[in-house]
Write an enzyme that holds these catalytic residues in place. Structure first.
Site, mmCIF file in Angstrom:
data_model
loop_
_atom_site.group_PDB
_atom_site.id
_atom_site.type_symbol
_atom_site.label_atom_id
_atom_site.label_comp_id
_atom_site.label_asym_id
_atom_site.label_seq_id
_atom_site.Cartn_x
_atom_site.Cartn_y
_atom_site.Cartn_z
ATOM 1 N N ASP A 539 0.857 -1.172 0.000
ATOM 2 C CA ASP A 539 0.000 0.000 0.000
ATOM 3 C C ASP A 539 0.902 1.233 0.000
ATOM 4 O OD1 ASP A 539 -2.373 1.512 0.190
ATOM 5 O OD2 ASP A 539 -2.092 1.698 2.344
ATOM 6 N N ASP A 741 -1.851 -1.061 6.347
ATOM 7 C CA ASP A 741 -1.999 -0.509 7.690
ATOM 8 C C ASP A 741 -2.892 -1.352 8.582
ATOM 9 O OD1 ASP A 741 -4.522 -0.020 6.796
ATOM 10 O OD2 ASP A 741 -4.328 2.155 6.689
ATOM 11 N N ASP A 745 -6.923 -2.006 4.615
ATOM 12 C CA ASP A 745 -6.333 -3.028 3.748
ATOM 13 C C ASP A 745 -6.683 -4.437 4.221
ATOM 14 O OD1 ASP A 745 -4.953 -1.322 1.918
ATOM 15 O OD2 ASP A 745 -3.542 -0.885 3.517
#
Length: 849
Positions: A539, A741, A745
């Protein structure tokens, strides 16, 4: 050891002790007390002849102690190099008395004081400056004279003092004060249950090993003459030596080897062929056969083989135990270092009070002085300092924390006092969450370890059948007199200790190494899956970037200098909790701007638009372009278009303007983590493909991917789209590691074969990932992959060695080449090699891979 329990007391007395040690005059000087070094009061004459010299004292207590020490043979301790610490002064005592009194509260008494029968109590104290046998003697004598004290045992080696007293006649605070009176700063010492269990296990195994080693050496003294000169020894003497060997072997078999027999019996009751079963059969067979031969006075005896085998086996198990205990996580060690007391700030006008940490509640305000450990999670409301978070997050350098920042329980305050508003206590703290996550991981058995156990079980069953066949063949066709000895050798030499230790020893060492680097494994399969990773899906926000705004560009549009524009914008945002406002204030602070010098008459916040302020009769606005331009600027639109063309992808523009027109535009954007380039470079070096998958706009993601040099990047992806992206990679045969995180996600973390959550934001107890990175150094993710691959190599080496050893050793034992005592040495050395090879992973975790 709970050193922070007495931080205030240590701080108060350390300077006095150092001054007394550094500035103490020579023994012959008349101006200072011979015992403690304090000035002798004017006109006071307390003197005594010692060692042919006249010694002066400041009080009768010092004189008595010195006289007693001399008569007890400790006069040498009064040389120039060694002296006793003097009692703490009155100011330090007044400051320390609340700390001592806190240990008399029910919460701390239940934690440190052990209640015994007959109304007695016992406590373990840890004196700070105990140095020699004289110190121990002095402490024992002084505390032993207190009312109600029944016994005092001071141990110089461990620096512990165990005091037992009648509970109704003495308090913990009085004991601490009495030690301070003779110059020994101390605090109660709590041995955790795990420490007690570890210590008992080590002591028990060490004692059994010592008995086995002594028995082995003594039995060999009788066995060696039989091996070398049996024909020349009188039969009566030979039989006496056999009886002596039997007597010496009895404690080895019934005491030293008792854990082996109990483990074998437990395995048989559970219908599971554990590795203790063949060992127990071999020891029992050798001992019974030797005992029968001794009683009959005819036949072979194997007492030397039995004792040697047990001794070497216990040596291998002791090393295994030490490795397993050394592999414990540092988080558990940190949990035991939390302070027992803290300084709670009462309502205004009331004096602060020293209370047990167990009494803290959310909303309380506490003061944490320099040199103390923070007892609970909270927000700093006053002060600024450097916090050492290394044991909690893995960050080696102290980090700056000030008003508004989070302070976590277990962090060490290195610089200045802080006032903290308590937010979470006890089981709710980040530290407690870390321990809970580790407990969950330890409760699960890794796939490799379970597989190794199943292989070992089948191996044991095969081994028993092979040993039985060997015994029958030797008894019927080769040499019946050696059948039992050869059978025992086969059982011993092929004991699957090394096979069973190969995987768990390596996994435990690697898990401990990762936890020390701030990466906590929360699922048992994480380490073995990390070793097979081919693709890493990352991410952007909060993973490769900090996840917070930072000033990345500034353009001046009016006559006001750039520095003054930044100062003005930061002053208008002072006190704001908005990320943009905090970014501007931080940038101004880094530039050395004095935002406090800007005097504003009025400040008005317009939600969703910006801030308007009146400064020296003039209006200024900070915020969106249209909002700022609405302050009646003639050329506002032209300036807006000009600045727009200069803006980079992903940047947020904040405009500053006044009644005369636009003054400046600030570009704020997320900033990359310092360790992101190291992560990507290392992953590329290890052959893992990196994918940037983010919900940000396509242009922003492509800009960041170009900056990071990532070939695979997609933007504007929903959480479900991220999961499908990973599923597509998996359908192509990829083993995917997903990093995010841990909150937005969650779908992609669940889809990937292994996942790592950045734990700085989400509570660790709610993280659904397979591992949690407790700090922001994402480069540790690449180190985890490297360590996982090294762990896989170590496991393969261990398994390869264990199988190679058995393939070679079993035929040699079955053919009679290897005897039982040789088999014991071989099996022990095999286990030692496996454990030592796994131990290398601990060093790799400390030094990097």
């Amino acid at each position: 050891m709970s050193a922070p329990h007495a931080t205030l007391l240590a701080d108060a007395s350390s300077s006095a002790f150092q001054n007394a040690s550094a500035n103490r005059p020579a023994p012959a000087a008349r101006s200072a007390c011979f015992h403690c070094g304090q000035p002798v009061p004017a006109g006071q004459v307390l003197a005594e002849e010692m060692d042919g010299q006249r010694r002066v004292f400041c009080c009768g207590g010092c004189q008595t102690l010195a006289r007693t020490l001399h008569s007890s043979g400790f006069a040498h301790l009064y040389g120039d190099e060694a002296r006793f610490a003097r009692p703490i002064d009155d100011a330090a005592r007044r400051e320390s008395e609340p700390v001592w009194a806190a240990y008399d509260t029910p919460e701390l008494r239940s934690q440190f004081v052990r209640l015994l029968d007959g109304g007695r109590a016992e406590i373990t104290l840890a004196p700070e400056n105990i140095r020699c046998a004289a110190c121990a003697w002095l402490i024992e004598q002084h505390l032993g004279r207190l009312p109600g004290v029944e016994s005092t045992i001071a141990n110089v080696a461990t620096r512990r003092v165990v005091v037992r007293w009648r509970d109704a006649e003495q308090t913990v605070s009085a004991l601490l004060a009495a030690l301070a009176d003779i110059g020994y700063v101390a605090w109660p010492f709590e041995v955790s249950r795990s420490d007690q269990a570890d210590r008992r296990a080590r002591r028990s195994l060490l004692m059994r090993m010592a008995v086995a080693m002594l028995g082995m050496m003594q039995v060999m003294m009788y066995a060696w003459p039989i091996y070398t000169h049996e024909a020349t020894i009188d039969p009566g003497m030979l039989q006496l030596m056999r009886w002596a060997s039997l007597a010496l072997t009895l404690p080895v078999v019934f005491y030293s080897a008792s854990p082996i027999f109990s483990g074998a019996w437990r395995s048989l009751r559970q219908r599971h062929m554990g590795m203790d079963v063949p060992v127990a059969i071999g020891v029992a067979a050798g001992f019974v056969a030797s005992t029968v031969a001794t009683v009959r006075g005819a036949g072979e005896v194997y007492f030397d083989s039995v004792t040697m085998f047990v001794a070497f086996l216990l040596a291998a198990r002791y090393l295994e135990l030490r490795v397993r205990q050394a592999s414990r996580s540092g988080a558990e060690m940190l949990a035991r270092q939390l302070p027992a007391t803290c300084e709670r700030l009462s309502v205004e006008g009331s004096a602060p009070e020293r209370v047990p940490v167990a009494r803290l509640q959310c909303g309380d305000r506490i003061r944490v002085r320099a040199g103390e450990i923070i007892p609970a999670d909270g927000t700093i409301v006053s002060g600024a300092s450097e916090l050492d978070e290394s044991m909690l997050t893995g960050e080696s350098r102290p980090v700056h924390r000030s008003v508004g920042d989070i302070a976590l329980a277990g962090c060490y305050n290195t610089a200045s006092p802080l006032e903290i508003a308590v937010a979470r206590v006890g089981a709710g703290t980040r530290l407690a969450e870390i321990v809970a996550v580790l407990d969950r991981a330890l409760a699960e058995k890794p796939h490799l370890a379970a597989l190794a156990d199943r292989v070992a079980a089948w191996f044991v069953a095969t081994l028993l059948a092979l040993a039985a066949m060997t015994g029958v063949v030797w008894a019927l066709w080769i040499d019946p007199s050696r059948a039992l000895l050869v059978t025992v050798a086969v059982l011993v030499v092929s004991c699957p200790c090394a096979l069973s230790l190969a995987t768990p020893a390596a996994l435990a060492a690697a898990g401990a190494a990762l936890s020390r680097r701030g990466l906590l494994l929360t699922r048992s399969h994480a380490l073995e899956t990390l070793a097979r990773v081919t693709d890493v899906v990352l991410d952007k926000t909060g993973t490769l970037t900090e996840g917070c705004f930072a000033l990345t560009g500034q353009q001046t549009l009016g006559p006001m200098p750039a520095a003054q524009c930044l100062t003005l914008a930061a002053a208008m945002e002072a006190g704001s909790e908005h990320p943009i406002g905090r970014a501007l204030v931080s940038a101004a602070g880094s530039a050395g701007a004095d935002i406090g010098g800007v005097s504003m008459a009025t400040v008005r916040n317009v939600p969703g638009q910006g801030v308007e302020a009146e400064i020296h009769g003039k209006r200024f606005r900070l915020g969106r372009a249209a909002f700022v331009a609405g302050i009646r600027s003639a050329n506002g639109e032209e300036q807006i278009k000009e600045a727009d063309t200069a803006s980079g992808p992903g940047a947020t523009q904040v405009w500053l303007g006044g009644e005369a027109g636009m003054l400046a535009v600030f570009a704020l954007s997320d900033k990359a983590r310092e360790s992101t380039p190291q992560l990507l470079e290392a992953l590329s070096r290890y052959g893992a493909r990196c994918h940037l998958v983010s919900g940000d706009s396509v242009e922003t993601v492509q800009w960041w991917a170009s900056r990071f040099g990532m070939a695979h990047a997609v933007g504007a992806v929903s959480p479900e789209g991220k999961r499908e992206y990973v599923a597509k990679l998996q359908r192509e045969g990829a083993v995917v590691l997903a990093v995010g995180d841990g909150i937005n996600d969650a779908p992609v973390l669940a889809q990937a074969q292994v996942s790592i959550a950045i734990g700085s934001g989400a509570p660790l107890a709610q993280a659904g990932a397979d591992a949690v990175l407790t700090h922001g150094n994402v480069a540790e993710i690449a180190q985890a992959l490297a360590l996982a691959r090294q762990t896989r190599r170590v496991v393969r080496q261990n398994l390869g060695w264990a199988f190679f050893y058995n393939v070679v050793a079993i035929p040699l034992a079955a053919t009679g080449v290897v005897t039982a005592w040789m088999a014991g040495i071989g099996m022990s050395v095999s286990s030692l090699l496996v454990v030592a090879n796994a131990w290398r992973l601990l060093r790799a975790g400390r030094n990097g891979v």
